[in-house]
Design a protein around this motif. Structure first.
Motif, PDB file in Angstrom:
ATOM      1  N   TYR A  50       0.830  -1.205   0.000  1.00 49.37           N
ATOM      2  CA  TYR A  50       0.000   0.000   0.000  1.00 49.37           C
ATOM      3  C   TYR A  50       0.863   1.254   0.000  1.00 49.37           C
ATOM      4  N   ASN A 101      -2.202   1.299  -4.513  1.00 47.80           N
ATOM      5  CA  ASN A 101      -1.305   0.213  -4.114  1.00 47.80           C
ATOM      6  C   ASN A 101      -0.604  -0.368  -5.330  1.00 47.80           C
ATOM      7  N   GLU A 314      -4.754  -6.735   4.264  1.00 44.67           N
ATOM      8  CA  GLU A 314      -3.739  -5.731   4.577  1.00 44.67           C
ATOM      9  C   GLU A 314      -2.815  -6.278   5.653  1.00 44.67           C
ATOM     10  N   ASN A 317       1.236  -2.991   5.143  1.00 47.14           N
ATOM     11  CA  ASN A 317       1.025  -1.591   5.550  1.00 47.14           C
ATOM     12  C   ASN A 317       1.015  -1.462   7.075  1.00 47.14           C
TER      13      ASN A 317
END
Lengths: 431, 95
Positions: A50, A101, A314, A317
């Protein structure tokens, strides 16, 4: 190497390197230990990095970092055996600055990132395993490595040693993970011509697409598959809770072959050549599994602290931001020359106030819910496929008749009530 | 239809810098023999490191991806799991 550092960071993945980078930039004397031959050589990721959290550390990194493709489209396929209901968002704003991203190959990216930390003044030492923390009078004062005379000391040690998190476990910060707190992911890198990738995924040159796969991709076990575009390769993988593989007695690499051969997937990857096979665990325990993250002279960041949002895939990140927040805390602790738990606990507070703590809290019961109630993947995804097929097949039946058929397919009154309850319950754990 | 790729073929794609001694140890071989009919590690290990050979568990540590599943997934906590020595073990080149 000098005997004592201000800080030792164990593990040169996104969390550890982010921390070392920020510390070195602030003039802190930091040692970054990596057990692999080079940073990234032990690391695996589906491949989405990201932009925002990376840019919080290195502005405009995308101008020089080894990235694969900026993602302009994210697709979600709800798969049955020979059908899929697909949702997608494609937006060209993601294809230009500041970007959303990128896909990356970790062996390349992690090396580049660690080099940036070295440029800031961090000392990177590879091929070195941190065996244990050295504890004196209840404080972590260094680490014991597997090098001869391998004890190194520091005011503070940052544990960025990844999902297995052996060092935090040794300190008693958490027990061994349960099989339902980790997902086992296997993946392959498939070589395929750039132009063919762009044709198959409907992309302009250089643009990228990600596809998340639900339902039959994991044979109904809780988990997901993924198919991501790199420059001239594809990353294809599948991850399920380890507990799911155990319960269903499924070999992970056979599940990967199943996904590769799925009629909804095969056309994307046809003619490609596998060039690497990788397996790794993903911490998916979520909020309830976050261990103690700060102690006397020690902090835990990234995967080692279970900082992954499995619902939104995720992780890197959260790793980077946790590393950065740990560095901020250490810089403050250094000003006061106080590395006690009460000082370092500022890191935990920052973590919980950030999007990391907030998002993990939001989904704190989601994984467990979908694990405990397998009907979402086993029953409702196929049902959704049948409904779409029924509604969009033109066969002379009226649309009202079709709606009736779909309604009947939902099952008995009891089953319909259960479905309604499940929809509400799913909303509650996701809202 | 693509031909299914075997785990051996997959493992052939990976670079390993194997150490001379194993970083994986079955603590009590008797537990595998007498208490564990499923031998589930032979199923979920993504590199097929664990192979049951009639009366004993063969541990092909050289092909280990160092994921940690066996340590977490063994129902008897019967696997001693360490990292290979620094610089040894699996070397991912890409992903």
């Amino acid at each position: 190497m000098p005997e004592k550092f201000d800080c030792i960071v164990v593990g040169a993945g996104p969390a550890g390197t982010a921390c070392a980078y920020e510390l070195a930039k602030a003039g802190v004397n930091v040692l970054l230990l990596e057990r692999g031959e080079y940073p990234g050589s032990k690391n695996v990721m589906g491949g989405v990095l990201y932009r925002k959290m990376m840019e919080d550390i290195i502005p405009e990194f995308y101008k020089e970092a080894p990235l694969e493709r900026p993602i302009v489209e994210q697709r979600f396929m709800m798969m049955d055996k020979e059908s899929a209901v697909t949702f997608s968002y494609k937006g060209l704003e993601w294809g230009r600055e500041p970007y959303n991203n990128f896909t990356v190959l970790r062996a390349k990216f992690d090396q580049w990132f660690a080099e940036k930390a070295v440029e800031q003044g961090a000392l990177l030492v590879c091929e070195t395993v941190a065996l244990e923390c050295i504890v004196e009078n209840g404080r972590v004062v260094g680490v014991r490595t597997d090098r001869p005379d391998g004890d190194v000391y520091a005011d503070v040690v940052v544990l960025a040693d990844g999902v297995n998190s052996l060092l935090a476990k040794q300190l008693g910060f958490h027990r061994e993970w349960r099989p339902d707190e980790v997902a086992l992911a296997t993946m392959e890198i498939l070589k395929l011509d750039k132009g063919i990738i762009e044709d198959r995924f409907n992309l302009e040159p250089g643009q990228g697409c990600t596809i998340e796969l639900f339902g039959d991709a994991t044979k109904g076990i809780l988990g997901t598959g993924f198919l991501y575009t790199n420059k001239d390769t594809l990353s294809i993988g599948v991850g399920t809770l380890l507990s799911g593989l155990i319960k269903h007695k499924i070999k992970p690499y056979e599940l990967l072959e199943y996904v590769k051969n799925h009629p909804m997937i095969r056309p994307y990857i046809q003619g490609s050549e596998p060039i690497e096979y990788l397996a790794h665990l993903i911490p998916e325990g979520g909020y309830h599994s976050i261990p103690k993250v700060a102690g006397h002279g020690v902090l835990v960041v990234g995967d080692a602290a279970q900082l992954v949002n499995a619902i939104h895939r995720e992780g890197s990140n959260m790793a980077m931001t946790s590393g950065r927040l740990a560095a901020e805390t250490i810089i403050m602790a250094k000003e006061y020359n106080d590395f006690s738990e009460s000082m370092l606990d500022h890191y935990r507070m920052k973590l919980m106030e950030s999007f990391i703590g907030q998002d993990l809290k939001k989904y704190k019961d989601a994984t467990h819910h979908f694990d405990a109630f397998p009907q979402y993947f086993e029953r409702y995804i196929p049902m959704m496929n049948r409904a779409a097929s029924q509604m969009f097949t033109v066969d002379g039946a009226s649309k009202w008749e079709k709606q009736k058929k779909i309604w009947r397919d939902f099952g008995s009154t009891g089953e319909k009530l259960k479905l309604a309850r499940d929809v509400i319950k799913a909303w509650r754990v996701m809202k | 239809m693509m031909k299914n790729q075997t785990i051996e073929e997959k493992q052939y794609l990976v670079r390993f810098n194997a150490d001379t001694k194993s970083h994986l140890h079955v603590l009590d071989p008797n537990i595998c023999l007498t208490k564990c009919p499923d031998k589930i590690c032979t199923i979920f290990c993504p590199a097929s490191v664990y192979k049951w050979e009639e009366i004993r568990m063969h541990v092909g540590y050289e092909g280990c991806h160092e994921c940690g599943s066996c340590r977490i997934g063994c129902p008897y906590e019967n696997i001693k799991w360490e990292y290979p020595r620094g610089g040894h073990g699996i070397v991912f080149r890409l992903g």
